[in-house]
Design an enzyme around this catalytic site. Sequence first.
Site, PDB file in Angstrom:
ATOM      1  N   HIS A 570       0.822  -1.223   0.000  1.00 41.27           N
ATOM      2  CA  HIS A 570       0.000   0.000   0.000  1.00 41.27           C
ATOM      3  C   HIS A 570       0.855   1.274   0.000  1.00 41.27           C
ATOM      4  O   HIS A 570       0.344   2.353  -0.268  1.00 41.27           O
ATOM      5  CB  HIS A 570      -1.025  -0.022   1.154  1.00 41.27           C
ATOM      6  CG  HIS A 570      -0.497   0.340   2.501  1.00 41.27           C
ATOM      7  ND1 HIS A 570      -0.235  -0.595   3.478  1.00 41.27           N
ATOM      8  CD2 HIS A 570      -0.204   1.540   3.050  1.00 41.27           C
ATOM      9  CE1 HIS A 570       0.199   0.017   4.557  1.00 41.27           C
ATOM     10  NE2 HIS A 570       0.227   1.310   4.328  1.00 41.27           N
ATOM     11  N   ASP A 618      -0.634  -7.465   1.294  1.00 40.03           N
ATOM     12  CA  ASP A 618      -0.006  -6.134   1.392  1.00 40.03           C
ATOM     13  C   ASP A 618       1.520  -6.286   1.504  1.00 40.03           C
ATOM     14  O   ASP A 618       2.108  -6.057   2.557  1.00 40.03           O
ATOM     15  CB  ASP A 618      -0.583  -5.405   2.622  1.00 40.03           C
ATOM     16  CG  ASP A 618      -0.240  -3.927   2.616  1.00 40.03           C
ATOM     17  OD1 ASP A 618       0.301  -3.452   1.609  1.00 40.03           O
ATOM     18  OD2 ASP A 618      -0.511  -3.261   3.635  1.00 40.03           O
ATOM     19  N   GLY A 712       3.189   6.043   9.039  1.00 38.16           N
ATOM     20  CA  GLY A 712       4.622   6.240   8.813  1.00 38.16           C
ATOM     21  C   GLY A 712       5.435   4.988   9.123  1.00 38.16           C
ATOM     22  O   GLY A 712       6.568   4.838   8.681  1.00 38.16           O
ATOM     23  N   SER A 714       4.232   1.965   8.367  1.00 37.95           N
ATOM     24  CA  SER A 714       3.809   0.957   7.378  1.00 37.95           C
ATOM     25  C   SER A 714       4.989   0.453   6.556  1.00 37.95           C
ATOM     26  O   SER A 714       5.859   1.237   6.166  1.00 37.95           O
ATOM     27  CB  SER A 714       2.789   1.561   6.418  1.00 37.95           C
ATOM     28  OG  SER A 714       1.537   1.534   7.016  1.00 37.95           O
ATOM     29  N   GLY A 715       4.966  -0.821   6.253  1.00 36.41           N
ATOM     30  CA  GLY A 715       6.027  -1.419   5.445  1.00 36.41           C
ATOM     31  C   GLY A 715       7.210  -1.849   6.288  1.00 36.41           C
ATOM     32  O   GLY A 715       8.047  -2.639   5.851  1.00 36.41           O
TER      33      GLY A 715
HETATM   34  C1  4AZ Z   1      -0.795   3.577   8.812  1.00 34.19           C
HETATM   35  O1  4AZ Z   1      -1.636   4.404   8.502  1.00 34.19           O
HETATM   36  C2  4AZ Z   1      -1.045   2.694   9.995  1.00 34.19           C
HETATM   37  N1  4AZ Z   1      -2.130   0.811  14.502  1.00 34.19           N
HETATM   38  C3  4AZ Z   1      -0.159   1.694  10.305  1.00 34.19           C
HETATM   39  C4  4AZ Z   1      -0.406   0.879  11.403  1.00 34.19           C
HETATM   40  C5  4AZ Z   1      -1.510   1.062  12.170  1.00 34.19           C
HETATM   41  C6  4AZ Z   1      -2.416   2.040  11.854  1.00 34.19           C
HETATM   42  C7  4AZ Z   1      -2.175   2.879  10.768  1.00 34.19           C
HETATM   43  C8  4AZ Z   1      -1.760   0.147  13.330  1.00 34.19           C
HETATM   44  O2  4AZ Z   1       0.254   3.430   8.165  1.00 34.19           O
END
Ligand code: 4AZ
Length: 764
Positions: A570, A618, A712, A714-715
């Site tokens: 994503h 993902d 932030g 993520s990944g």
């Molecule tokens: C995000 O938006 C995100 N609490 C990543 C992880 C979580 C929520 C949002 C998990 O990248």
Amino acid sequence: MGSECKESGDVDSSQQDAASVADVSVEVSTVDHTLKKPCRKYRRTRRKPKGLSRLWAHLLSVQHLAVIITAVVFVLVVILWSVLWVFIFRHEGNSGVYFAGMFRVANVEFIPEYRQAESHEFVSMATKIQHVVSGVYKMSSVARLYKHTIISDLSTNNKGGVLVHFWMVFEVPHLKSVAVCEECVGIILRDSVHTNLKNRSSVGYILGLPVDIDSILVNAVQRSDYSFNAAGSQCIDKLYASLPVVKVPLNIFSSWGGVRCHVKLTAMPGFLIRLTVASFQIEPSDSASVCVSHIASQPHVTGQIYSPFHPSLMPPHCFCTWIFQTPDAALGVALLLHNYVLKPKDMKGCEHGWWRVNEVIFCGTYVGHESVFRIAERSAEVEFRCTSQSAAQPFRASYSSYNISQPCPENHFLCSTGLCVDKSRRCDGLDDCQDESDEVFCSRPNKKCDGSSPLHPLFVCNGEMDCANGLDETNCTQETSCSAVSYRCRSGSCIRKKNARCDDVADCQDGSDEHDCACGLPVPPGSPRIVGGTDSEEGEWPWQVSLHFSGHLICGASVVSSDWLVSAAHCFGKDRLSDPRRWRAHLGASTQGSPGHVAEIQRIVVHEYYDPQTLDYDVALLRLKRAWPASLGPLVAPVCLPGASHAVTARHRCWVTGWGHRSEEDKSLPSVLQKAQVSVMSQTECKKTYGPVSPHMLCAGVPSGERDACRGDSGGPLSCRAPGRGRWFLIGIVSWGAGCGRPHLPGVYARVTKFTSWIYDHIS
Ligand code: 4AZ
């Protein structure tokens, strides 16, 4: 009958000689059961014998003529039926099954003459290889179905030796079509190399030909692929880029007149090929691909349907109709979809194909497993329309009839994916249905440690002492049948120990579980903001990467080799974000702004089944333009990738790391890498919280929610350490969650064990 007539004649011996011909006429004439009449005729013949002309006249009498015509017609019908059977029914009963494949012949030097199929060198090498391959299949269980192999090309790559490209044809009666599946054909060649492997290498000699077992690749193809490319087609072009940078023109229209063709592009070993498309001829949208077929499905008869142009990508516009009819009202139509599922259409449009099945609308979605779609009616009209904005993945389905009142065989469980699995597999802790529908409403598995019955597979050889008497952790290097809970060694055999990879103990007989284990070791070893996190120390998470798009930190990633990173799909989903040139990877940093190394990205590979709506699959891979310098040594190091069987039991404590927001309200990002310890949750608990969580996801968090990933992060990695201060494994990839740090709303991660083979397929 003749004797009756004989009895009625008083003839001398001279007459008897002449009468031997007349006897024939008598025998024929008795066919109409008028015995007296012929016998009278016989007497008359004796009185006035007139030789052969008399006989012919007799034969041609009306009655005789009718009999002769009947006999001739009968003989003609028999001949015609036999011809029909041989030419039509026999051919209808059999069909060609086609494969394309490749393998590497080691220890043979590639010479430029191999590029010309007309050269003496090519012909001699191809003939030898053809002889060997045919020998293998003619000795195999499918020998009677094997037709021939054509060696189409010889090429080379960085590994040396000669790459052999071939086409293979089988002629298979419909009922035996399963015997020549893609996997089965590949296994025959692999088995034959395997039995001749030399000195623990991957090379085995078949009839003197050194074949690399790891290079064998066999793909099922369509007849059209074979006939366009292999069977003496004029529609093949080969271009060789012999000099770096010098362009080789490729004119699509010069010789082919618009039919489907095959162009082979080759460059020198060590060079990549850049294909520049100067112009597209855009065709009007009414040139949609249309396919219509009527299929009368008989019991036990199966066949295949394909998306247009399969195995190539589907066009944006197409329209197909398949009409199925089963021979009995008790039988419906079952479609076994190989990488696709049909779901009832909801308010949203269909992005991956629109289906109408007997007036009900469904949408298609790609998945990494099979599913069965059943139509509980005797006849079915199935209409399919391509709906992607651009070319889309192909699909393939096998059809058959099924018993409407009992879709699965006895003692089988019907999964939500339509698959049937043995009832004993319900609640065994394994995702046999591919959507975990066999693992819902299960009571907590109880440990029967007294040896009176088999232990639940989840407890067996998972590296944790579940039974006080240690029964669950005994005989773990014993070979067992391969499944999702056994570790597969490189040799193909499987052992019971789930987490055998890189645990510093050689468990496989070939020692392959300890190969490529320069991973998962932080510096300094062992010591340990994200939501509720604390500052990390330098070198504590050397696989942690921050990904910057046009200078802004957007996502995290993990180093898995010298030139590959793993991240979340994503992060790259939207148009602009998929451009690798605008991304930079910061490696070897613990504080933002002072990375050990900034790497450019050459390629972004988003999982082909990634679904931006559900965030299923993902996962993405990033190939660096250049490998990171080895001198970065301890500050940059890969994390270990878990084997597919790697077990991280619920409540195992792992660490999530990143430079993401420290709370939902946070306006600024931390400068020091944050770490937070979270517990892996069982899939049942995870589903209780979020409802439809796919098998490719896992939940981790703490009940209070005080430690979590956020925007932030993520990944980035969810890293779990093997028991006994072992190595660190990448178990999750930060994916999504309901807000950040909320009580009883854990973070959701992509489950890396589900992607192990996908990752290795791309990076090795
Ligand atoms: C995000 O938006 C995100 N609490 C990543 C992880 C979580 C929520 C949002 C998990 O990248």
